[in-house]
Design an enzyme around this catalytic site. Structure first.
Site, PDB file in Angstrom:
ATOM      1  CD  GLU A 174      47.407  34.987  64.924  1.00 22.73           C
ATOM      2  OE1 GLU A 174      47.398  35.789  63.980  1.00 22.73           O
ATOM      3  OE2 GLU A 174      47.776  33.814  64.830  1.00 22.73           O
ATOM      4  CD  GLU A 179      49.217  31.441  67.644  1.00 21.87           C
ATOM      5  OE1 GLU A 179      49.420  30.238  67.938  1.00 21.87           O
ATOM      6  OE2 GLU A 179      48.755  32.262  68.448  1.00 21.87           O
ATOM      7  CG  ASN A 235      48.243  25.619  57.528  1.00 19.37           C
ATOM      8  OD1 ASN A 235      48.758  26.735  57.499  1.00 19.37           O
ATOM      9  ND2 ASN A 235      47.722  25.110  58.634  1.00 19.37           N
ATOM     10  CB  CYS A 281      48.834  24.600  63.754  1.00 17.96           C
ATOM     11  SG  CYS A 281      47.525  25.831  63.824  1.00 17.96           S
TER      12      CYS A 281
END
Length: 475
Positions: A456, A244, A147, A278
């Site tokens: 992150e 993630e 994505n 997300c």
């Protein structure tokens, strides 16, 4: 044929990955080599051999290479953005924005290479000092999703390289083009052979091979089911892991919210990037006092969104990225109807001028917390509205999820905003902003089933890509 990059050499591999434009299935973006398990083992071995020298380069050497890569990405943002839009389906402005972000990420971590963190402390014992330093963790495997085909590879690879690690990256099979372009840029920026390796192909083949080859750390972004399997496999092998794994993010609309602002936050968060984020606002939790007005206005705006070819100037929502993803989206629409939710608009496959994976954005109302569309990550342009009696009820609904990535609130009350920020069970909280849309210089990550391991991005990336050493010095 676009080849894999292993030990500084471009290598072919079969079968070819045919990269098609989801806006126009007759448009072949390119053909990309598939790697074998043997190729993956060679890539990890090359990274292992390159690590001693690369880990001992000066911060300036690493900073110069990362800065050069960032500069080229920014200089080519129109070209790379067009490539990204063609292979993933983001609208061209969104794609150019993603490429720009990737360039800024590399420049940020070029600076971080020059800012190594450490501490010098007095020991509790006389005549002893304690030096605390950070060192690279070693060979890092990166598994990236489809994505964000260049931004997520950038925010994983840039800190890994900045802190002196060597990298083996396995991009999503659906979108190899942007990852290949990034590998090409890094290669020409001056990385020594073996420091960065690109291995494209099937995750079923290359994922296990990556773990078996003996990496020191793995950073993964993808589905919760895959992430959980990787976590177990990494634990069995003693591999440091960062995961993630998505979200089912709530946007809470308080009674005092500004209507147009709240609707704009919902439209952006739920449907832009075709809902394939997300951090998307897939649950819209609306207090009863504003519910009817908000839903009516949101339905009007949703129905008016222009779905079309990602490169068309008037397109607001591009295609879904793949046939499988589109089928999943439409299945959730059917399930939502079967469960008793009211489909206010959208949710249909569209036939446009070019053959593509087009879907009208779907807006459901009358949803309950137990419905699949309220609990499961759909990863498409499907939003569920849940009515709340009041703010306290809305907060409870917002936290009633196994995920905990992002959450948002629209309100004019500082007290409500502060309370929500403190009590939301999410790693990232937005006030009067879409839940999707984050900065690259601050930590990214969530709680519960959304994330595992260190955060992150930003300075917090050092927690994963380095290991701490404590040295005691007699003086």
């Amino acid at each position: 044929m676009h080849c894999n990059l292993i030990n500084g050499e471009w290598r072919g591999g079969q079968p070819a990955i045919v990269n098609r434009n989801p806006s126009d299935l007759d448009d072949v973006v390119g053909e990309y080599a598939s790697a074998s398990a043997s190729d993956m083992r060679e890539a990890v071995a090359a990274a292992r051999a390159a690590f001693p020298a690369w880990s001992r380069t000066t911060p300036q050497q690493r900073a110069d290479i990362l800065d050069a890569a960032g500069s080229e990405i920014l200089a080519r943002k129109q070209e790379l953005g067009t490539l990204l839009a063609r292979e993933e389906g983001k609208t061209l402005p969104e794609a150019i924005g993603e490429v720009t972000r990737a360039g800024h990420i590399f420049k940020f971590f070029a600076g971080e290479a020059l800012r190594p963190q450490g501490e010098l402390l007095d020991s509790v014992r006389p005549g002893v000092e304690v030096l605390i330093s950070r060192e690279p963790v070693g060979v890092v495997g990166l598994i990236t999703p489809w994505n964000f085909p260049i931004a997520i590879p950038a925010w994983k690879a840039a800190p890994a390289l900045a802190f002196g690690n060597c990298v083996v990256m396995k991009p999503a099979e659906l979108v190899p083009g942007s990852a290949w372009a990034l590998a090409d840029i890094l290669q020409r920026a001056g990385l020594p052979a073996g420091v960065f390796n690109l291995v494209m192909g099937s995750g079923r083949v290359l994922g296990p091979a990556l773990l078996d080859a003996g990496i020191d750390a793995l950073s993964f972004t993808g589905s919760q089911a895959t992430g959980q399997r990787l976590a177990a496999d990494c634990a069995a092998r003693g591999i440091k892991v960062q995961l993630e794994m998505g979200g089912k993010n709530p946007l809470l609309i308080a009674d005092d919210a500004k209507l147009e602002q709240a609707v704009e936050c919902a439209i952006n968060g739920a449907f832009y990037s075709t809902g394939q984020r997300c951090t998307a606002s897939s649950r819209l939790i609306v207090c009863s006092g504003i519910h009817d007005a908000f839903v009516a206005r949101l339905a009007e705006r949703t129905a008016a969104l222009r779905v079309g070819h990602a490169l068309a100037a008037d397109t607001q929502i591009g295609p879904v990225a793949s046939e499988a993803q589109l089928a999943g989206n439409l299945s959730y629409v059917e399930q939502g109807l079967a469960d008793g939710a009211s489909l206010l608009c959208g949710g249909e496959r569209l036939t446009l001028a070019t053959r593509g994976y087009y879907q009208s954005p779907a807006l459901f109302a009358g949803c309950t917390p137990q419905m699949s569309i309220s609990r499961e990550e759909i990863f498409g342009p499907v939003a569920a509205v849940l009515r709340a009696d009041d703010y306290e009820h809305a907060l409870a609904l917002a936290n009633d999820t196994p995920f905990g990535l992002a959450a948002g609130i629209c309100t004019q009350s500082l007290a409500l905003a502060t309370h929500f920020r403190r009590h939301s069970e999410a790693g990232m909280v937005m006030v009067n902003l879409p839940t999707a849309g984050v900065d690259y210089h601050v930590p990214f990550g969530g709680r519960k089933g959304s994330s595992h391991g260190p955060r992150e991005q930003g300075r917090y990336a050092a927690e994963f890509y380095t290991t701490v050493k404590t040295a005691y010095l007699g003086v």
